[in-house]
Design an enzyme around this catalytic site. Structure first.
Site, short mmCIF file in Angstrom:
data_model
loop_
_atom_site.label_atom_id
_atom_site.label_comp_id
_atom_site.label_asym_id
_atom_site.label_seq_id
_atom_site.Cartn_x
_atom_site.Cartn_y
_atom_site.Cartn_z
N LYS A 130 -13.31 -3.47 -3.03
CA LYS A 130 -13.95 -2.16 -3.02
C LYS A 130 -13.17 -1.16 -3.85
CE LYS A 130 -15.10 -3.10 1.62
NZ LYS A 130 -14.29 -3.07 2.84
N LYS A 167 -8.71 -10.26 -7.15
CA LYS A 167 -9.78 -10.39 -6.17
C LYS A 167 -10.80 -9.28 -6.36
CE LYS A 167 -9.22 -9.80 -1.92
NZ LYS A 167 -8.85 -9.55 -0.51
N LYS A 171 0.82 -1.21 0.00
CA LYS A 171 0.00 0.00 0.00
C LYS A 171 0.85 1.26 0.00
CE LYS A 171 -4.31 -1.73 2.01
NZ LYS A 171 -5.25 -1.67 3.14
P1 ADP Z 1 -11.79 -4.99 0.28
O1 ADP Z 1 -10.60 -5.64 -0.39
O2 ADP Z 1 -12.98 -4.96 -0.59
O3 ADP Z 1 -11.47 -3.63 0.89
P2 ADP Z 1 -11.49 -5.98 2.92
O4 ADP Z 1 -10.03 -6.11 2.74
O5 ADP Z 1 -12.01 -4.85 3.76
O6 ADP Z 1 -12.17 -5.93 1.48
O7 ADP Z 1 -12.02 -7.35 3.48
C1 ADP Z 1 -13.09 -7.50 4.38
C2 ADP Z 1 -13.39 -8.97 4.50
O8 ADP Z 1 -13.91 -9.48 3.27
C3 ADP Z 1 -12.20 -9.85 4.83
O9 ADP Z 1 -12.63 -10.90 5.69
C4 ADP Z 1 -11.77 -10.39 3.50
O10 ADP Z 1 -11.11 -11.63 3.60
C5 ADP Z 1 -13.11 -10.54 2.78
N1 ADP Z 1 -12.93 -10.34 1.34
C6 ADP Z 1 -12.58 -9.19 0.74
N2 ADP Z 1 -12.54 -9.35 -0.59
C7 ADP Z 1 -12.88 -10.64 -0.83
C8 ADP Z 1 -13.02 -11.42 -2.02
N3 ADP Z 1 -12.83 -10.90 -3.22
N4 ADP Z 1 -13.39 -12.71 -1.91
C9 ADP Z 1 -13.61 -13.26 -0.69
N5 ADP Z 1 -13.48 -12.58 0.46
C10 ADP Z 1 -13.13 -11.28 0.40
#
Ligand code: ADP
Ligand code: NA
Length: 330
Positions: free
Chosen positions: A200, A197, A114
């Site tokens: 958001k 993946k 990051k």
């Molecule tokens: P983002 O990458 O969208 O900001 P976060 O890192 O805040 O998501 O993750 C919040 C939760 O959602 C965590 O438990 C993470 O493992 C799960 N998560 C995030 N993206 C995915 C994905 N593409 N597939 C499965 N689980 C996910």
């Protein structure tokens, strides 16, 4: 209760959670909450490690909490609260900062990625100590079980190291938590870019399936999802990432196995398969969107509920913090 204590959370960094958050986190939380003494937090203190608009942050925090509840987290049996409502998080994080090595924190790969993207001057010290705040989140509640995605595994390792180090230096204080790493089959990829993946912060808006999406938007995104041109509904992550990703969603939402799905769509095109997936996603997400919307229609009631849950969380957190302060000589 004597059920094992469980802790997890998500950042309020968008108006809606997405299909990855739902399948990868919420569905698992929902399943685990009855067999655990569970705390689920909306981690707004983590969210401000990158710039946030204050009014939007407050709204996203409410929206995230509403979606937890709407998706099935029960705020009367699980403790569902907002991190900043419990000041002990910041207080324990400070103490843990003082026993964390600078080099140790610098080895966190998520920080390295990051901060490289943002550049050193745009990177806050808060982002650097983010994993220490996460350790405080977990250790405050004497957590035994931490469900996390693969990308958070290193942070749970750090949490375990800090707990062990504190206990050795100041006496037994913290439970050393165990991570429960998300199943590979629960990982959802971007609909437009199935090598990445779903996130958001994904690049293409059409690649993210939001939990709060209306049926029309769900349909459009799934029908336009990237596939391949061999036309066979078959699971192969390496060769057919787009189709495999859609199959994962189909499997989770229908309860059918990959083999059953392959059989059901043998000799049929992607169009049919996608249409059935649209139906599955719409029937799963629409009631959640409606329940969340109803909760958000009465923000005062939602705030009251969150305040009550924050009190329950504080009772546990403050007891741990008292012990910590006593042990370190405060
Ligand atoms: P983002 O990458 O969208 O900001 P976060 O890192 O805040 O998501 O993750 C919040 C939760 O959602 C965590 O438990 C993470 O493992 C799960 N998560 C995030 N993206 C995915 C994905 N593409 N597939 C499965 N689980 C996910
Ligand atoms: Na529970």
């Amino acid at each position: 209760t004597s059920l094992p204590r469980l802790y997890s959370g998500m950042q309020p960094s968008a108006d809606s959670l997405h299909a990855g958050n739902y399948i990868g986190a919420l569905l698992q939380w929902k399943e685990l909450q009855s067999s655990h003494d569970a705390l689920f937090s909306v981690v707004d203190m983590h969210a401000i490690t990158v710039p946030q608009d204050p009014a939007e942050l407050r709204e996203k925090t409410r929206r995230t909490a509403a979606q937890y509840i709407a998706a099935g987290i029960d705020p009367s049996s699980s403790t569902l609260y907002v991190q900043s409502h419990v000041p002990a998080h910041a207080e324990l994080a400070w103490v843990l900062n003082t026993i964390t090595g600078f080099g140790e924190a610098g080895r966190m790969t998520q920080f390295k990625d990051k901060s490289k993207k943002q550049g050193a001057d745009a990177t806050s010290v808060g982002l650097f100590t983010y994993p220490v705040l996460m350790a405080a989140d977990i250790l405050l509640y004497q957590t035994e079980v931490v469900p996390v995605g693969d990308d958070q595994k290193q942070h749970v390792e750090l949490t375990r190291d800090l707990a062990t180090r504190f206990n050795a230096r100041f006496g037994e204080t913290f439970t050393v938590p165990e991570p429960v790493i998300q199943k590979e089959t629960a990982r959802i990829y971007d609909l437009q870019n199935p090598g990445s993946k779903m996130s958001k912060s994904g690049e293409s808006p059409a690649g993210i399936l939001w939990l709060m999406d209306e049926p029309g938007a769900i349909k459009k995104k799934i029908m336009r999802a990237v596939t391949d041109d061999d036309g066979v509904v078959r699971f192969d992550r390496a060769e057919k990432p787009g189709v495999s990703n859609l199959m994962t969603m189909f499997q989770v939402l229908s309860g059918r196995s990959l083999a059953e799905i392959e059989d059901a769509f043998a000799g049929r095109g992607y169009g049919d398969f996608k249409k059935e997936l649209v139906e599955l996603v719409v029937s799963e997400f629409s009631p959640i969107r409606e329940r969340a919307t109803a909760l958000l229609d009465d923000p005062a009631e939602l705030d009251r509920l969150l305040a009550g849950n924050a009190e329950r969380a504080s009772a546990i957190a403050d007891a741990t913090l008292d012990t910590v302060y006593d042990r370190i000589g405060f």
